[in-house]
Scaffold this active site. Sequence first.
Site, mmCIF file in Angstrom:
data_model
loop_
_atom_site.group_PDB
_atom_site.id
_atom_site.type_symbol
_atom_site.label_atom_id
_atom_site.label_comp_id
_atom_site.label_asym_id
_atom_site.label_seq_id
_atom_site.Cartn_x
_atom_site.Cartn_y
_atom_site.Cartn_z
ATOM 1 N N ARG A 277 0.849 -1.204 0.000
ATOM 2 C CA ARG A 277 0.000 0.000 0.000
ATOM 3 C C ARG A 277 0.878 1.245 0.000
ATOM 4 O O ARG A 277 0.898 2.023 0.944
ATOM 5 C CB ARG A 277 -0.974 -0.066 1.160
ATOM 6 C CG ARG A 277 -2.002 -1.149 0.865
ATOM 7 C CD ARG A 277 -3.040 -1.254 1.898
ATOM 8 N NE ARG A 277 -4.364 -1.059 1.309
ATOM 9 C CZ ARG A 277 -5.483 -1.190 1.980
ATOM 10 N NH1 ARG A 277 -5.468 -1.473 3.243
ATOM 11 N NH2 ARG A 277 -6.636 -1.020 1.383
ATOM 12 N N GLN B 23 -1.230 2.584 -5.723
ATOM 13 C CA GLN B 23 -2.631 2.885 -5.394
ATOM 14 C C GLN B 23 -3.602 2.434 -6.472
ATOM 15 O O GLN B 23 -4.691 1.952 -6.178
ATOM 16 C CB GLN B 23 -2.808 4.388 -5.154
ATOM 17 C CG GLN B 23 -2.616 4.760 -3.702
ATOM 18 C CD GLN B 23 -2.764 6.230 -3.420
ATOM 19 O OE1 GLN B 23 -3.101 7.006 -4.311
ATOM 20 N NE2 GLN B 23 -2.488 6.616 -2.204
ATOM 21 N N ASP C 269 -4.544 -1.232 -6.119
ATOM 22 C CA ASP C 269 -4.938 -1.638 -4.772
ATOM 23 C C ASP C 269 -6.392 -2.138 -4.765
ATOM 24 O O ASP C 269 -7.333 -1.377 -4.595
ATOM 25 C CB ASP C 269 -4.742 -0.435 -3.843
ATOM 26 C CG ASP C 269 -5.084 -0.725 -2.402
ATOM 27 O OD1 ASP C 269 -5.586 -1.837 -2.125
ATOM 28 O OD2 ASP C 269 -4.868 0.156 -1.557
ATOM 29 N N SER D 265 -8.543 -1.690 -1.527
ATOM 30 C CA SER D 265 -9.206 -0.388 -1.406
ATOM 31 C C SER D 265 -10.407 -0.298 -2.339
ATOM 32 O O SER D 265 -11.467 0.186 -1.946
ATOM 33 C CB SER D 265 -8.239 0.753 -1.746
ATOM 34 O OG SER D 265 -7.343 0.932 -0.694
ATOM 35 N N TYR E 67 -1.909 0.738 9.526
ATOM 36 C CA TYR E 67 -3.027 -0.103 9.958
ATOM 37 C C TYR E 67 -3.189 -0.025 11.473
ATOM 38 O O TYR E 67 -2.319 0.477 12.177
ATOM 39 C CB TYR E 67 -2.764 -1.567 9.579
ATOM 40 C CG TYR E 67 -2.935 -1.860 8.124
ATOM 41 C CD1 TYR E 67 -4.206 -1.908 7.562
ATOM 42 C CD2 TYR E 67 -1.840 -2.107 7.324
ATOM 43 C CE1 TYR E 67 -4.368 -2.202 6.223
ATOM 44 C CE2 TYR E 67 -1.989 -2.397 5.990
ATOM 45 C CZ TYR E 67 -3.255 -2.450 5.440
ATOM 46 O OH TYR E 67 -3.419 -2.742 4.119
HETATM 47 P P1 NAD Z 1 -8.706 -2.369 7.496
HETATM 48 O O1 NAD Z 1 -9.740 -2.905 6.559
HETATM 49 O O2 NAD Z 1 -7.601 -3.241 7.932
HETATM 50 O O3 NAD Z 1 -9.468 -1.842 8.826
HETATM 51 C C1 NAD Z 1 -10.594 -1.007 8.790
HETATM 52 C C2 NAD Z 1 -10.519 0.012 9.898
HETATM 53 O O4 NAD Z 1 -10.802 -0.599 11.152
HETATM 54 C C3 NAD Z 1 -9.157 0.696 10.053
HETATM 55 O O5 NAD Z 1 -9.299 2.080 9.898
HETATM 56 C C4 NAD Z 1 -8.742 0.324 11.474
HETATM 57 O O6 NAD Z 1 -7.998 1.344 12.111
HETATM 58 C C5 NAD Z 1 -10.092 0.101 12.133
HETATM 59 N N1 NAD Z 1 -10.041 -0.650 13.398
HETATM 60 C C6 NAD Z 1 -9.300 -1.741 13.693
HETATM 61 N N2 NAD Z 1 -9.531 -2.131 14.971
HETATM 62 C C7 NAD Z 1 -10.467 -1.275 15.470
HETATM 63 C C8 NAD Z 1 -11.115 -1.154 16.718
HETATM 64 N N3 NAD Z 1 -10.846 -1.990 17.700
HETATM 65 N N4 NAD Z 1 -12.000 -0.158 16.909
HETATM 66 C C9 NAD Z 1 -12.269 0.723 15.909
HETATM 67 N N5 NAD Z 1 -11.691 0.659 14.690
HETATM 68 C C10 NAD Z 1 -10.788 -0.319 14.473
HETATM 69 O O7 NAD Z 1 -8.073 -1.033 6.966
HETATM 70 P P2 NAD Z 1 -8.136 -0.328 5.521
HETATM 71 O O8 NAD Z 1 -9.453 0.336 5.389
HETATM 72 O O9 NAD Z 1 -7.758 -1.306 4.484
HETATM 73 O O10 NAD Z 1 -6.983 0.780 5.624
HETATM 74 C C11 NAD Z 1 -6.543 1.304 6.831
HETATM 75 C C12 NAD Z 1 -5.538 2.425 6.594
HETATM 76 O O11 NAD Z 1 -4.680 2.238 5.494
HETATM 77 C C13 NAD Z 1 -6.215 3.738 6.334
HETATM 78 O O12 NAD Z 1 -5.464 4.706 6.998
HETATM 79 C C14 NAD Z 1 -6.074 3.956 4.884
HETATM 80 O O13 NAD Z 1 -6.159 5.326 4.527
HETATM 81 C C15 NAD Z 1 -4.713 3.378 4.659
HETATM 82 N N6 NAD Z 1 -4.554 3.029 3.236
HETATM 83 C C16 NAD Z 1 -3.460 3.479 2.561
HETATM 84 C C17 NAD Z 1 -3.315 3.175 1.220
HETATM 85 C C18 NAD Z 1 -2.154 3.647 0.419
HETATM 86 O O14 NAD Z 1 -1.353 4.415 0.909
HETATM 87 N N7 NAD Z 1 -2.008 3.201 -0.802
HETATM 88 C C19 NAD Z 1 -4.259 2.408 0.586
HETATM 89 C C20 NAD Z 1 -5.355 1.963 1.316
HETATM 90 C C21 NAD Z 1 -5.483 2.272 2.660
#
Ligand code: NAD
Length: 390
Positions: A119, A124, A127, A130, A224
């Site tokens: 990521r 992106q 991905d 996402s 994460y």
């Molecule tokens: P994910 O599907 O692993 O998790 C979903 C969400 O659940 C996350 O935001 C996590 O913090 C939250 N979570 C976990 N435990 C929790 C708890 N106990 N209580 C409340 N919330 C909880 O995550 P995701 O959506 O795939 O991505 C997470 C992060 O990665 C985000 O910051 C996103 O912006 C980032 N991201 C970056 C890129 C990139 O740079 N290319 C791409 C995709 C996502």
Amino acid sequence: MRIAVAKETREGETRVALVPELVGKLTALGYEVAVQPGAGAGALHYDEDYVAAGAHVVPDAFDGARLVVSVNPLDAATVRRLQAGTATMSFLPVNQSLDLVADLRDCGLTSFAMELVPRISRAQSMDALSSQALVAGYRCAMVAAGLLRRFFPLNMTAAGTVPPAEVVVLGAGVAGLQAIATAKRLGAVVKAYDVRAAAAEEIRSMGAQSIDLELETLEGAGGYAREMTEDRAARQRDLLAPYIAAADALITTAAVPGRQAPMLVTREMVEQMKPGSVVVDLAAESGGNVEGSEPGQVVRIGHAQVWGGANVPAQMPGPASRLYAQNIVNLVTLMTREGEFAPDFDDEIVAGSCVTHEGRIRHEPTRDALEGPAPQAETVETISEGDRHE
Ligand code: NAD
């Protein structure tokens, strides 16, 4: 050089890995595109659409293919029929697919897992986690709006004022932010909580209220979340309980990579919700954020209807397939040189997403799980669970 598009075999799967609109991107790179008959039907893309776009639709599409693309991993029987050296590109949840990874290794196939695409900003456009989370998050908000027997928006009418629905979203990653944005567009009052510090600002930027529980944040590797201790989880549940009791709709999207979804909401907390309230648990398939939720079912807990997600992106197969296919095309383009499929294993996106190649498992945690850890000269330091990347 042939790229084959598989007809998905997983029950209930409606998506397809390549849509007719994007066939031309691959033929322009020099590939022949061969599609299994009926591959796109679940997403309303018919064989004649693929033919019109320049693909061949043939039952033996895999014959002589250099690369086979799919949404879900190919089944073991298909893997064993492919020629050594063929590449596969699909979602491949390695820790739940160890037998299949062993087959991919033993058959000499090169396999790429979409979940493992790093990521980083350069990746992106490839991905798929996402792109599919975006679809799932939107769908969750629409399901909540559909199940709730009241308006989402405020309505001021001659007959009186109807207050807006209150929606609470737990987990504000890609899916959660999309659920927040969609519920806001429908006019609901939205409050959201996430354990990552960065999420609070993202929640506010969507016009929602960020719930501050005054608990320590849990940042893990790569942006994460980290797993909670049971004590932290219990305190979080206690502090969230009044927000959930006041909500008309609760949407949960929390996940921790490589782990079972955290249990954020107990049955008792749901029982405190008002008559007619709705719970949408996107994480139902991976253990559930809500105690008692069932994937693919609506169950009643107390006064609430609890909807458990099951392969949620497949519930919107058109856009989910279009976005996934674009991720695939971008990854294939990265791996193409002079009309040849020639992945450069020095590229971190290629190396990071590769599971097996030339009879070896290249993804270290999977290799350790199947073959045991490689012998090490000396253990220099102990890495705590919370600091592990996988
Ligand atoms: P994910 O599907 O692993 O998790 C979903 C969400 O659940 C996350 O935001 C996590 O913090 C939250 N979570 C976990 N435990 C929790 C708890 N106990 N209580 C409340 N919330 C909880 O995550 P995701 O959506 O795939 O991505 C997470 C992060 O990665 C985000 O910051 C996103 O912006 C980032 N991201 C970056 C890129 C990139 O740079 N290319 C791409 C995709 C996502």
